[in-house]
Design a protein around this motif. Sequence first.
Motif, PDB file in Angstrom:
ATOM      1  N   TRP A   1      31.448  29.708  52.062  1.00  0.00           N
ATOM      2  CA  TRP A   1      30.199  30.020  53.158  1.00  0.00           C
ATOM      3  C   TRP A   1      28.880  29.067  52.944  1.00  0.00           C
ATOM      4  O   TRP A   1      28.947  27.951  53.889  1.00  0.00           O
ATOM      5  CB  TRP A   1      29.709  31.075  53.199  1.00  0.00           C
ATOM      6  CG  TRP A   1      27.879  31.567  53.617  1.00  0.00           C
ATOM      7  CD1 TRP A   1      26.861  31.406  52.899  1.00  0.00           C
ATOM      8  CD2 TRP A   1      28.160  31.882  55.083  1.00  0.00           C
ATOM      9  NE1 TRP A   1      26.402  31.387  53.846  1.00  0.00           N
ATOM     10  CE2 TRP A   1      26.727  32.236  55.389  1.00  0.00           C
ATOM     11  CE3 TRP A   1      28.486  32.235  55.815  1.00  0.00           C
ATOM     12  CZ2 TRP A   1      26.255  32.911  55.741  1.00  0.00           C
ATOM     13  CZ3 TRP A   1      28.452  32.582  57.057  1.00  0.00           C
ATOM     14  CH2 TRP A   1      26.633  32.887  57.596  1.00  0.00           C
TER      15      TRP A   1
ATOM     16  N   ASN B   1      22.660  37.579  48.830  1.00  0.00           N
ATOM     17  CA  ASN B   1      23.587  38.097  50.322  1.00  0.00           C
ATOM     18  C   ASN B   1      24.273  39.565  50.229  1.00  0.00           C
ATOM     19  O   ASN B   1      25.106  40.233  50.804  1.00  0.00           O
ATOM     20  CB  ASN B   1      25.087  37.254  50.450  1.00  0.00           C
ATOM     21  CG  ASN B   1      24.338  35.854  50.986  1.00  0.00           C
ATOM     22  OD1 ASN B   1      23.258  35.563  52.107  1.00  0.00           O
ATOM     23  ND2 ASN B   1      24.578  34.543  50.366  1.00  0.00           N
TER      24      ASN B   1
ATOM     25  N   LYS C   1      24.754  41.966  52.502  1.00  0.00           N
ATOM     26  CA  LYS C   1      25.224  41.287  54.209  1.00  0.00           C
ATOM     27  C   LYS C   1      26.634  41.261  54.173  1.00  0.00           C
ATOM     28  O   LYS C   1      27.377  40.574  55.053  1.00  0.00           O
ATOM     29  CB  LYS C   1      25.010  40.098  54.703  1.00  0.00           C
ATOM     30  CG  LYS C   1      23.667  39.981  53.877  1.00  0.00           C
ATOM     31  CD  LYS C   1      22.340  38.684  53.953  1.00  0.00           C
ATOM     32  CE  LYS C   1      20.427  38.512  53.854  1.00  0.00           C
ATOM     33  NZ  LYS C   1      19.765  37.563  54.508  1.00  0.00           N
TER      34      LYS C   1
ATOM     35  N   LYS D   1      29.559  42.665  55.658  1.00  0.00           N
ATOM     36  CA  LYS D   1      29.157  42.950  57.279  1.00  0.00           C
ATOM     37  C   LYS D   1      28.829  41.267  58.241  1.00  0.00           C
ATOM     38  O   LYS D   1      30.463  40.986  58.238  1.00  0.00           O
ATOM     39  CB  LYS D   1      29.288  43.338  57.693  1.00  0.00           C
ATOM     40  CG  LYS D   1      30.583  43.896  59.121  1.00  0.00           C
ATOM     41  CD  LYS D   1      29.434  45.758  60.267  1.00  0.00           C
ATOM     42  CE  LYS D   1      30.445  45.293  61.263  1.00  0.00           C
ATOM     43  NZ  LYS D   1      30.215  47.181  61.875  1.00  0.00           N
ATOM     44  N   GLU D   2      28.019  40.985  57.789  1.00  0.00           N
ATOM     45  CA  GLU D   2      27.210  40.296  58.965  1.00  0.00           C
ATOM     46  C   GLU D   2      28.525  38.671  58.681  1.00  0.00           C
ATOM     47  O   GLU D   2      28.390  37.774  58.995  1.00  0.00           O
ATOM     48  CB  GLU D   2      25.672  40.067  58.760  1.00  0.00           C
ATOM     49  CG  GLU D   2      25.144  38.979  58.913  1.00  0.00           C
ATOM     50  CD  GLU D   2      23.554  38.685  58.802  1.00  0.00           C
ATOM     51  OE1 GLU D   2      22.797  38.219  59.055  1.00  0.00           O
ATOM     52  OE2 GLU D   2      23.531  39.741  57.945  1.00  0.00           O
ATOM     53  N   ILE D   3      28.031  38.155  57.181  1.00  0.00           N
ATOM     54  CA  ILE D   3      28.281  37.092  56.725  1.00  0.00           C
ATOM     55  C   ILE D   3      30.212  37.476  56.794  1.00  0.00           C
ATOM     56  O   ILE D   3      30.364  36.119  57.603  1.00  0.00           O
ATOM     57  CB  ILE D   3      28.090  37.081  55.288  1.00  0.00           C
ATOM     58  CG1 ILE D   3      27.194  37.046  54.657  1.00  0.00           C
ATOM     59  CG2 ILE D   3      29.276  35.453  54.804  1.00  0.00           C
ATOM     60  CD1 ILE D   3      26.660  37.108  54.054  1.00  0.00           C
TER      61      ILE D   3
ATOM     62  N   GLU E   1      31.745  38.548  59.241  1.00  0.00           N
ATOM     63  CA  GLU E   1      32.114  38.458  60.752  1.00  0.00           C
ATOM     64  C   GLU E   1      32.321  36.947  61.020  1.00  0.00           C
ATOM     65  O   GLU E   1      32.396  36.072  62.250  1.00  0.00           O
ATOM     66  CB  GLU E   1      30.972  39.362  61.597  1.00  0.00           C
ATOM     67  CG  GLU E   1      31.685  40.924  61.976  1.00  0.00           C
ATOM     68  CD  GLU E   1      32.926  40.822  61.829  1.00  0.00           C
ATOM     69  OE1 GLU E   1      33.855  40.024  62.436  1.00  0.00           O
ATOM     70  OE2 GLU E   1      33.501  42.770  61.495  1.00  0.00           O
ATOM     71  N   LYS E   2      30.661  36.104  60.544  1.00  0.00           N
ATOM     72  CA  LYS E   2      30.200  35.071  61.414  1.00  0.00           C
ATOM     73  C   LYS E   2      31.461  33.685  60.644  1.00  0.00           C
ATOM     74  O   LYS E   2      31.422  32.584  61.231  1.00  0.00           O
ATOM     75  CB  LYS E   2      28.881  34.331  60.902  1.00  0.00           C
ATOM     76  CG  LYS E   2      27.845  35.423  61.362  1.00  0.00           C
ATOM     77  CD  LYS E   2      26.478  34.500  60.547  1.00  0.00           C
ATOM     78  CE  LYS E   2      25.060  35.597  61.427  1.00  0.00           C
ATOM     79  NZ  LYS E   2      23.689  35.265  60.661  1.00  0.00           N
ATOM     80  N   GLN E   3      31.858  33.921  59.219  1.00  0.00           N
ATOM     81  CA  GLN E   3      32.632  33.417  59.063  1.00  0.00           C
ATOM     82  C   GLN E   3      33.693  33.223  59.747  1.00  0.00           C
ATOM     83  O   GLN E   3      34.329  32.039  60.151  1.00  0.00           O
ATOM     84  CB  GLN E   3      33.284  33.938  57.541  1.00  0.00           C
ATOM     85  CG  GLN E   3      32.167  33.688  56.502  1.00  0.00           C
ATOM     86  CD  GLN E   3      32.612  34.403  54.777  1.00  0.00           C
ATOM     87  OE1 GLN E   3      33.202  35.155  54.835  1.00  0.00           O
ATOM     88  NE2 GLN E   3      32.824  33.235  54.066  1.00  0.00           N
TER      89      GLN E   3
ATOM     90  N   LYS F   1      34.102  33.341  62.813  1.00  0.00           N
ATOM     91  CA  LYS F   1      34.105  32.938  63.982  1.00  0.00           C
ATOM     92  C   LYS F   1      33.914  30.965  63.756  1.00  0.00           C
ATOM     93  O   LYS F   1      33.944  30.540  64.470  1.00  0.00           O
ATOM     94  CB  LYS F   1      32.318  33.461  64.684  1.00  0.00           C
ATOM     95  CG  LYS F   1      32.729  34.921  65.459  1.00  0.00           C
ATOM     96  CD  LYS F   1      31.314  35.308  65.594  1.00  0.00           C
ATOM     97  CE  LYS F   1      31.458  35.858  66.485  1.00  0.00           C
ATOM     98  NZ  LYS F   1      30.212  37.077  66.723  1.00  0.00           N
TER      99      LYS F   1
ATOM    100  N   TYR G   1      34.279  47.200  51.912  1.00  0.00           N
ATOM    101  CA  TYR G   1      34.521  46.190  53.121  1.00  0.00           C
ATOM    102  C   TYR G   1      35.551  45.791  53.074  1.00  0.00           C
ATOM    103  O   TYR G   1      35.611  45.721  53.714  1.00  0.00           O
ATOM    104  CB  TYR G   1      32.898  45.571  53.292  1.00  0.00           C
ATOM    105  CG  TYR G   1      33.122  45.270  55.046  1.00  0.00           C
ATOM    106  CD1 TYR G   1      32.750  45.763  55.900  1.00  0.00           C
ATOM    107  CD2 TYR G   1      33.167  43.718  55.017  1.00  0.00           C
ATOM    108  CE1 TYR G   1      33.130  45.484  56.810  1.00  0.00           C
ATOM    109  CE2 TYR G   1      33.540  43.027  56.401  1.00  0.00           C
ATOM    110  CZ  TYR G   1      33.012  44.174  57.202  1.00  0.00           C
ATOM    111  OH  TYR G   1      32.939  43.081  58.815  1.00  0.00           O
TER     112      TYR G   1
END
Length: 377
Positions: A55, A91, A94, A96-98, A100-102, A104, A137
């Motif tokens: 990240w 972080n 976060k 789940k948010e991170i 999902e972005k990774q 993508k 998660y």
Amino acid sequence: MIYRDFQGMKLSGLGLGTMRLPVIDGRDECVDLEKTREMVDYALKNGINYFDTAWGYHNGNSELAMGECLSAYPRDSFYLASKFPGYDNSNMPKVKEIFEKQLKKCRTEYFDFYLIHNVIESNIDDYLNPKFGIMDYLLEQKKNGRIRHIGVSGHGSLEVMNRFLDAYGEHMEFCQLQVNYMDWHFQKAEEKVKMLNRRGLPVWVMEPVRGGRLAKASETLEKAMKEMRPSESVPAWAFRFLQSVEGVTMVLSGMSDMEQLRDNIATWQEDKPLSEAEKERLLAIIDEEVKAAGLPCTACRYCTKYCPQQLPIPELVALYNEHKSTKDGFIAPMAVRSMPKEKKPSACIGCRSCEQVCPQQIKISEMMSDFAKLLRL
């Protein structure tokens, strides 16, 4: 290319780390996609099948670069690893948010390998705090096939790594550590590797040439290397050392250009581990040199993101080490004198924000103060 067995897979012994990709105009956040694509193409064509990103690498642009370059190849032709960035405690809520972005950013539906990133003293308590739900998660994502294998990376002490593995070891399939012949004793890498061997966890290696430091050797060390192995290059010794370490499955090298990539792939065409005599002589020399050397910065640049003064910390540490090792030479004073006032070591306000994320646990604020006094600038 040498391959290592891992749960029925054949992993290239050498993996391409993407923390030090080629950049434009020396700007870490500006990955040179043309040169990176050339390196990825060459790596795949010459046997490397493991790519490691994260990240925070290149200010978040390493994952984007890997997504673009690897998307040209069938997904089952390579293994991709990324990491949850808990080195930044903000972080923790976060995950789940991170994640999902990774996915993508990397243009993929799953990660072959996913790591809890950089477990150290400053974040171990948060990593172990169930309120953040990080492990729950990630295990759910593994169950859903979006993560194939879970591991952990750490720069923390042996005690910290044991705390993490005592809590979550049953879920870990591998552990990534900083291992090289300089840090075998200095950073207690030997003790950490032995601990992982006892736990039955394969070892993934980061910083095998210590940010390029071990690509060169002192006159004394190079002479000894040539006496023992006349045809072996200095950088190759770093890899031969790791080929002789029990439990090492993957060695990641953050290569920055084609020359490094070609040379390292050539080295990994054969297994030539050090003998015990070679290993003992190598370690005896480097241990003596480490005692006389400076601070163990690897220029990972975690520190710069958190510096309110935006100081070029790795560059200043390198100049500090140079100044100490040359017994107050002229290079460091000349370089620092040319810097703007707000970028000199005297601009450090001693907030220690950088120290909270330093994998090497360097007392950066103390170094800055000492450097400013030494230079009187």
